[in-house]
Design a protein around this motif. Structure first.
Motif, short mmCIF file in Angstrom:
data_model
loop_
_atom_site.label_atom_id
_atom_site.label_comp_id
_atom_site.label_asym_id
_atom_site.label_seq_id
_atom_site.Cartn_x
_atom_site.Cartn_y
_atom_site.Cartn_z
N THR A 114 0.81 -1.22 0.00
CA THR A 114 0.00 0.00 0.00
C THR A 114 0.84 1.26 0.00
OG1 THR A 114 -0.13 -0.06 2.42
CG2 THR A 114 -1.90 -1.14 1.19
N GLY A 115 2.10 1.15 0.38
CA GLY A 115 2.97 2.32 0.42
C GLY A 115 4.14 2.17 -0.54
N THR A 116 4.94 3.23 -0.62
CA THR A 116 6.11 3.24 -1.50
C THR A 116 7.32 3.69 -0.71
OG1 THR A 116 4.67 3.89 -3.34
CG2 THR A 116 7.04 4.03 -3.69
N VAL A 117 8.35 2.85 -0.71
CA VAL A 117 9.63 3.20 -0.08
C VAL A 117 10.52 3.78 -1.18
CG1 VAL A 117 11.66 2.34 1.15
CG2 VAL A 117 9.40 1.37 1.63
N ARG A 118 10.96 5.02 -0.97
CA ARG A 118 11.62 5.74 -2.06
C ARG A 118 13.10 5.97 -1.78
NH1 ARG A 118 8.29 10.90 -3.67
NH2 ARG A 118 9.78 10.82 -5.40
N VAL A 119 13.90 5.80 -2.82
CA VAL A 119 15.33 6.12 -2.81
C VAL A 119 15.57 7.16 -3.88
CG1 VAL A 119 17.67 5.24 -3.11
CG2 VAL A 119 15.93 3.78 -2.04
N LEU A 120 16.17 8.29 -3.50
CA LEU A 120 16.51 9.36 -4.45
C LEU A 120 18.02 9.40 -4.61
CD1 LEU A 120 14.25 12.34 -3.25
CD2 LEU A 120 13.66 10.44 -4.75
N GLN A 121 18.52 9.19 -5.82
CA GLN A 121 19.96 9.28 -6.07
C GLN A 121 20.27 10.55 -6.84
OE1 GLN A 121 22.19 5.79 -7.20
NE2 GLN A 121 23.54 6.97 -8.55
N PHE A 122 21.02 11.45 -6.22
CA PHE A 122 21.52 12.67 -6.85
C PHE A 122 22.96 12.41 -7.31
CE2 PHE A 122 18.34 13.97 -3.79
CZ PHE A 122 17.63 14.97 -4.43
N GLY A 123 23.32 12.92 -8.49
CA GLY A 123 24.68 12.67 -8.95
C GLY A 123 25.00 13.37 -10.25
N ASP A 124 26.11 12.95 -10.82
CA ASP A 124 26.61 13.52 -12.07
C ASP A 124 26.19 12.63 -13.24
OD1 ASP A 124 28.37 11.35 -11.78
OD2 ASP A 124 29.91 12.58 -10.86
N SER A 125 27.01 12.57 -14.29
CA SER A 125 26.59 11.83 -15.49
C SER A 125 26.47 10.33 -15.25
CB SER A 125 27.57 12.08 -16.64
OG SER A 125 28.86 11.61 -16.30
N HIS A 126 27.21 9.78 -14.28
CA HIS A 126 27.06 8.37 -13.96
C HIS A 126 25.62 8.07 -13.51
CE1 HIS A 126 31.34 7.68 -14.33
NE2 HIS A 126 31.60 8.61 -13.44
N THR A 127 25.00 9.04 -12.86
CA THR A 127 23.60 8.92 -12.46
C THR A 127 22.67 9.30 -13.59
OG1 THR A 127 24.12 9.36 -10.13
CG2 THR A 127 21.86 9.76 -10.83
#
Length: 478
Positions: A114-127
């Motif tokens: 029912t829910g969403t566990v979120r991962v946010l990846q900030f980065g450069d061109s590799h991301t």
């Protein structure tokens, strides 16, 4: 054949590859009408060292197929072996693991997500390439449920932009802010650091993605124009962006599960700025917020009212920071100045979302061309050390990507194996996927250890122990 032997051998074998002496900044051109995603572009040098570099043409090395196959097997085996102390300061991931355990228990008890566990990846061109993050998303979602793509930039803001599992396009009348990060203007770029804007009628953007909820981030502003919003060809309604003062605006939409084709179209000649989409459904995400050529301190140059508001609203369980390649190539940063700047970033994120765990992915190994041959680049050392020191003193975990690759000088093996690109800085698809698989395996090993010590899934604070404290793993990683 062992690494000790290959390091010397491959210095000679790869010395004549056709490459740039040092990677030049990638130019981004305005997307054409109906432009959809394509192959990801590669990253440029750091913001402080953008001088034009002449390409040197060297004859390519003769590749021994048997040696290449053996090297691929060697690297792959090394990555698949369990890492000893994969994360420095690993207890700071306990908040993330606690949310995963709660999510897993909910599914086990009810059979539903029912829910969403979120991962946010900030980065450069590799991301930004979404090859590393795309693979991490795929593996993570196989185990915990497909929460869709999460955040993505609006439209097609720079050449090569893509998010695996989605499609996007835009008309030609939009201007991008944020991809040329030396010209940020007002910095009103939202959660991901990139916005698109227009003041023309009948300009449109599209997004194709599976989801049950969609949020459109836009800049609320005086005199802002209206948007017409549709889903799978059905008109849903109008979105007003006009507001007394500039600030964050969000349009939230709930939709049936399945694939959706969303379109927003400007309705008059008036200013409209779009900051991003968030497409979600129950499960987990691993979201890509990368900008080619970016350095970590760029985060602090964004409008902090917008950034902090959206970060709090999106409430990630884990924030991943994957920077350092560009900083290592810049003459601006030494270990002390970078450590101070990086600490400010971590403190700011902890202030905005204290419930979120933070994982720092250290920069990868790389090589530079000197005297018609390739040599391991030692300049990454001070960036790795600065990041690791900040993680120890500011409550976040550190994953040493260079060490996981095989250590200093490993990039030349990866290039010869076909897992890194001839620029000796970026990776090929198989290389990015292999690194992402290694990270996910290390995270899941840590998660299983967490569950063994917390069988009831008891909640812990996102930052783990008191800042500055150590645990059994951290104590061996100064």
């Amino acid at each position: 054949m062992r690494v000790a032997f290959t390091a010397t051998l491959l210095l000679a074998l790869t010395g004549a590859v056709l490459l740039w002496a040092t990677p030049a900044k990638k130019r981004h051109h305005a997307p054409a009408a109906s432009q959809s995603t394509s192959k990801a572009t590669t990253k440029g040098k750091s913001a402080k060292s953008r001088a034009h570099v002449r390409a040197h043409a060297y004859a390519g090395p003769r590749i021994d197929p048997e040696r290449k196959a053996a090297l691929v097997e060697e690297i792959d085996t090394r990555l698949k072996e369990p890492a000893t102390h994969a994360f420095a300061y690993s207890s700071t991931l306990n908040g993330f693991y606690a949310q995963l355990a709660s999510h897993e228990a909910e599914h086990r008890d009810s059979g539903l997500d029912t829910g969403t566990v979120r991962v946010l990846q900030f980065g450069d061109s590799h991301t930004a390439a979404d090859m590393f993050t795309g693979e991490a998303r795929r593996v993570f979602q196989l185990q915990f449920g497909n929460g869709s793509i999460g955040y993505s930039y609006a439209g097609h803001p720079f050449a090569g932009y893509r998010i695996l599992g989605s499609e996007r396009s835009q008309s030609t009348g939009w201007k991008t802010q944020g991809n040329k990060f030396l010209q940020l203007g007002d910095g009103q770029t939202g959660l991901g650091g990139i916005s698109i804007s227009t003041d023309r009628d009948a300009e449109w953007v599209t997004l194709d993605a599976p989801c049950t909820t969609l949020a459109l981030h836009y800049l609320a502003q005086p005199g802002g124009g209206s948007l017409r919003f549709s889903d799978n060809g059905v008109d849903i309604g109008e979105i007003q962006t006009d507001a007394p003062v500039s600030g964050p605006g969000t349009y939230n939409y709930t939709c049936p599960a399945g694939d959706h084709h969303f379109v927003v179209t400007t309705e008059q000649s008036a200013p409209v700025t779009l900051l991003g989409w968030v497409a979600m459904q129950p499960g987990v995400t691993w979201e890509s917020l990368g900008i080619n050529g970016a350095e970590a301190p760029l985060i602090l140059k964004w409008d902090q009212q917008l950034f902090s508001s959206y970060l709090k609203d999106n409430s990630p369980a884990l924030i991943v920071l994957a920077y350092g390649t560009n900083e290592a190539a810049s003459s601006y940063w030494d270990e002390d100045t970078y450590r101070e700047a990086f600490a400010s970033i971590i403190d700011t994120l902890h202030q905005y979302v204290p419930e979120s765990s933070i994982l720092v992915i250290g920069p990868a190994d790389r090589s530079t061309a000197q005297h018609r041959s390739w040599h391991p680049f030692a300049g990454t050392d001070h960036i790795i050390q600065a990041q690791k020191t900040v993680c120890r003193t500011h409550g976040c975990a550190f994953w040493d990507q260079r060490q996981r690759m095989g250590g200093f000088g490993a990039m030349q093996q990866w290039v010869y194996a076909g897992w890194a690109q001839p620029d000796h800085t970026h990776f090929t698809g198989p290389g990015y996927r292999a690194l992402a698989d290694a990270l996910m395996a290390d995270l899941m090993t840590g998660y299983e250890a967490y569950k063994e010590h917390n069988p009831a899934g008891a909640a812990t604070t996102a930052r783990g122990p008191k800042i500055g404290a150590t645990d059994g793993i951290a104590s061996s990683n100064p």
